[in-house]
Design a protein around this motif. Structure first.
Motif, mmCIF file in Angstrom:
data_model
loop_
_atom_site.group_PDB
_atom_site.id
_atom_site.type_symbol
_atom_site.label_atom_id
_atom_site.label_comp_id
_atom_site.label_asym_id
_atom_site.label_seq_id
_atom_site.Cartn_x
_atom_site.Cartn_y
_atom_site.Cartn_z
ATOM 1 N N LEU A 1 0.283 17.269 -11.147
ATOM 2 C CA LEU A 1 -0.851 17.714 -11.865
ATOM 3 C C LEU A 1 -1.432 18.931 -10.902
ATOM 4 O O LEU A 1 -2.245 19.925 -11.577
ATOM 5 N N SER A 2 -1.194 19.031 -9.754
ATOM 6 C CA SER A 2 -1.806 19.810 -9.121
ATOM 7 C C SER A 2 -1.279 21.431 -9.147
ATOM 8 O O SER A 2 -1.807 22.592 -8.826
ATOM 9 N N SER A 3 -0.034 21.446 -9.663
ATOM 10 C CA SER A 3 0.523 22.673 -10.064
ATOM 11 C C SER A 3 -0.212 23.548 -10.900
ATOM 12 O O SER A 3 -0.913 22.953 -11.785
ATOM 13 N N ARG A 4 -0.228 24.897 -10.796
ATOM 14 C CA ARG A 4 -0.959 25.743 -11.840
ATOM 15 C C ARG A 4 -0.016 26.839 -12.246
ATOM 16 O O ARG A 4 1.085 27.171 -11.631
ATOM 17 N N VAL A 5 -0.006 27.492 -13.488
ATOM 18 C CA VAL A 5 0.597 28.460 -13.790
ATOM 19 C C VAL A 5 0.227 29.635 -13.147
ATOM 20 O O VAL A 5 -0.935 30.126 -13.094
ATOM 21 N N ASN A 6 1.184 30.340 -12.532
ATOM 22 C CA ASN A 6 1.038 31.594 -11.816
ATOM 23 C C ASN A 6 0.464 32.865 -12.680
ATOM 24 O O ASN A 6 1.150 33.215 -13.708
ATOM 25 N N SER B 1 -6.994 21.601 -14.286
ATOM 26 C CA SER B 1 -7.787 21.109 -13.322
ATOM 27 C C SER B 1 -8.583 19.814 -13.868
ATOM 28 O O SER B 1 -8.741 18.877 -13.221
ATOM 29 N N ASN B 2 -9.140 19.931 -15.268
ATOM 30 C CA ASN B 2 -9.858 18.677 -15.728
ATOM 31 C C ASN B 2 -8.942 17.463 -15.711
ATOM 32 O O ASN B 2 -9.542 16.508 -15.604
ATOM 33 N N LEU B 3 -7.827 17.883 -16.172
ATOM 34 C CA LEU B 3 -6.888 16.406 -16.434
ATOM 35 C C LEU B 3 -6.533 15.828 -15.164
ATOM 36 O O LEU B 3 -6.833 14.727 -14.907
#
Length: 462
Positions: free
Chosen positions: A206-211, A231-233
């Motif tokens: 869940l720490s991954s983010r869409v670039n 981030s909220n999740l």
């Protein structure tokens, strides 16, 4: 109509191109028709000028003879002629002649007798183009010649152009659709990359983010919103995980103690006083469990934004007085006392309930980890930028190596003493969380067996 964005774009582009190409085709064809018409008009003017030398000066000409000559000379058929002699004095036609009575209706046109010599006017009469030209302007008479020939709207040039447009328009549409499909695929490729990135995210990462580096500005806000949602999740997921881990860790010891007490009580018959003692121990551990659960729930369930919505103007000095009144019985249980050194009037923008919890936790720690009969000192002062809330005790103190960790959950500087006094290791973690929400700074200084000083820096309200 279409669920696919790509199909919608192609459909709208297709309709737009049909309209544009149709309008463009009509424009081209209409321009070509006007060109053909201009050619006809030029031809009529040339014939009108050419016939002038054939006119006799003192006799009326016969339109049939003029028409026959023109047909032979220019090979234009059908061609109809009307000659008009107009009296300038009476302003009436004094003589007129037609090459064909059957086509007299073609010359039902204005005479325009006020024109100058050589002026020519054109008229549409069905499939014919008619011209009227003033060829002589004598002293008393004006002579007009009117010609009528078929408009060459069925020329091979117009037919070729028409069929060319009919054939070319669908071909252009197909070519445009192919090119558009390529462009749409290229345009939507960032969206597909975003989808693939989203598919790769699971509960394990869940720490991954869409670039967002190569994301077009049109969907950048959507991606940013999705990243915020992640981030909220992640925060909620971490809270649940922390709660689960913390609960399993902290509840294990009191539950083990309760089970052990009950097993010991059931091994043999005992005196009532022994049962009472066991029940008191079980009750104490139950209270400890309840306290741990309440504090864990507080840390796990509270949403920062929600808590900030409850901020309001607060008289800090009055709130401190209320907390001291509520803590009086707890302090007297250890024969202690809380002494006010200095309290100045202060107004802040804060959540009163949370600040009370934080101050009570600090005072409770000071009382619990001090000898019986100890005194706790509290003061509220200020400098140019902030209010200074200070709590001092002469208790057991904290070891230097333990000070950096006192705000961590479940950290206990003296585990044996904390367990004996009912400590859970969550009190200062809750204090730190509350002060962070308010953007207040906290500093703890302590010397073992000498005492502890807690200083809270509160920015002044503008």
């Amino acid at each position: 109509m279409f669920k696919s964005l790509k199909l919608k774009l192609l459909f709208y582009f297709f309709i737009t191109n049909i309209i544009v190409l149709s309008v463009y085709g009509v424009f081209i064809y209409d321009t070509a028709k006007k060109g053909v018409l201009n050619t006809t008009d030029a031809e009529l003017k040339m014939i009108s000028i050419d016939v002038i030398p054939d006119f006799k000066k003192d006799a009326y000409e016969n339109a049939k003879d003029i028409a026959d000559e023109l047909i032979d000379e220019f090979s234009i058929k059908p061609l109809f002629v009307k000659i008009i002699y107009y009296d300038k004095g009476s302003k009436k036609i004094i003589y007129e002649t037609l090459s064909s009575k059957e086509y007299e209706w073609l010359f039902n046109i204005p005479l325009n007798e006020i024109g100058h010599q050589g002026s020519i006017y054109y008229f549409d009469k069905g499939s014919y183009r008619v011209s009227s030209m003033l060829i002589f302007d004598k002293k008393e008479t004006k002579v007009f010649i009117q010609l009528a020939i078929e408009k060459n709207m069925d020329s091979s040039y117009l037919k070729q152009l028409y069929f060319g447009l009919i054939i070319a328009t669908p071909i252009l549409l197909i070519v445009f659709l192919i090119i558009t499909n390529m462009l749409v695929n290229r345009t939507l490729s960032p969206a597909k990359e975003v989808i693939e990135s989203v598919k790769s995210i699971s509960a394990n990462n869940l720490s991954s983010r869409v670039n967002t580096n190569k994301i077009p500005s049109e969907i950048n806000e959507l991606v940013a919103t999705f990243n915020q949602l992640l981030s909220n999740l992640e925060e909620s997921f971490n809270k649940i995980t922390d709660f689960s881990n913390s609960a399993s860790h902290e509840l294990k010891t009191p539950l083990t103690v309760i089970r052990g007490e009950i097993e010991v009580a059931l091994k043999q018959n005992r005196e009532p006083d022994e049962y009472r003692e066991i029940l008191r121990d079980v009750l104490q551990e139950s209270i400890s469990i309840q306290k741990i659960i309440n504090q864990l729930l507080f840390l796990a369930k509270k949403d920062t934004a929600e808590l900030k919505n409850d901020f309001k103007e607060l008289y800090l000095d009055e709130m401190i007085a209320e907390v001291l009144s509520e803590m009086k019985k707890f302090t007297q249980a250890k024969n202690g006392d809380i002494i006010v050194k200095k309290i100045i009037p202060a107004t802040v923008h804060a959540n009163e309930t949370l600040l009370k919890i934080a101050l009570k936790n600090i005072l409770r720690n000071s009382v619990i980890y001090s000898q019986n009969g100890s005194k706790i000192f509290i003061s509220l002062d200020k400098n140019d930028k902030e209010y200074l809330l200070m709590i001092e005790d002469n208790g057991y103190g904290i070891k230097k190596e333990d000070l950096p960790f006192v705000f961590e959950r479940f950290y206990r500087a003296d585990k044996a003493r904390c367990r004996k006094n009912g400590g859970t290791g969550l009190g200062l973690a809750i204090v730190k969380m509350i002060l962070d929400i308010h953007h207040y700074a906290i500093k703890i200084e302590s010397i073992e067996n000498i005492g502890t000083t807690v200083l809270i820096k509160i920015p002044k309200t503008e």
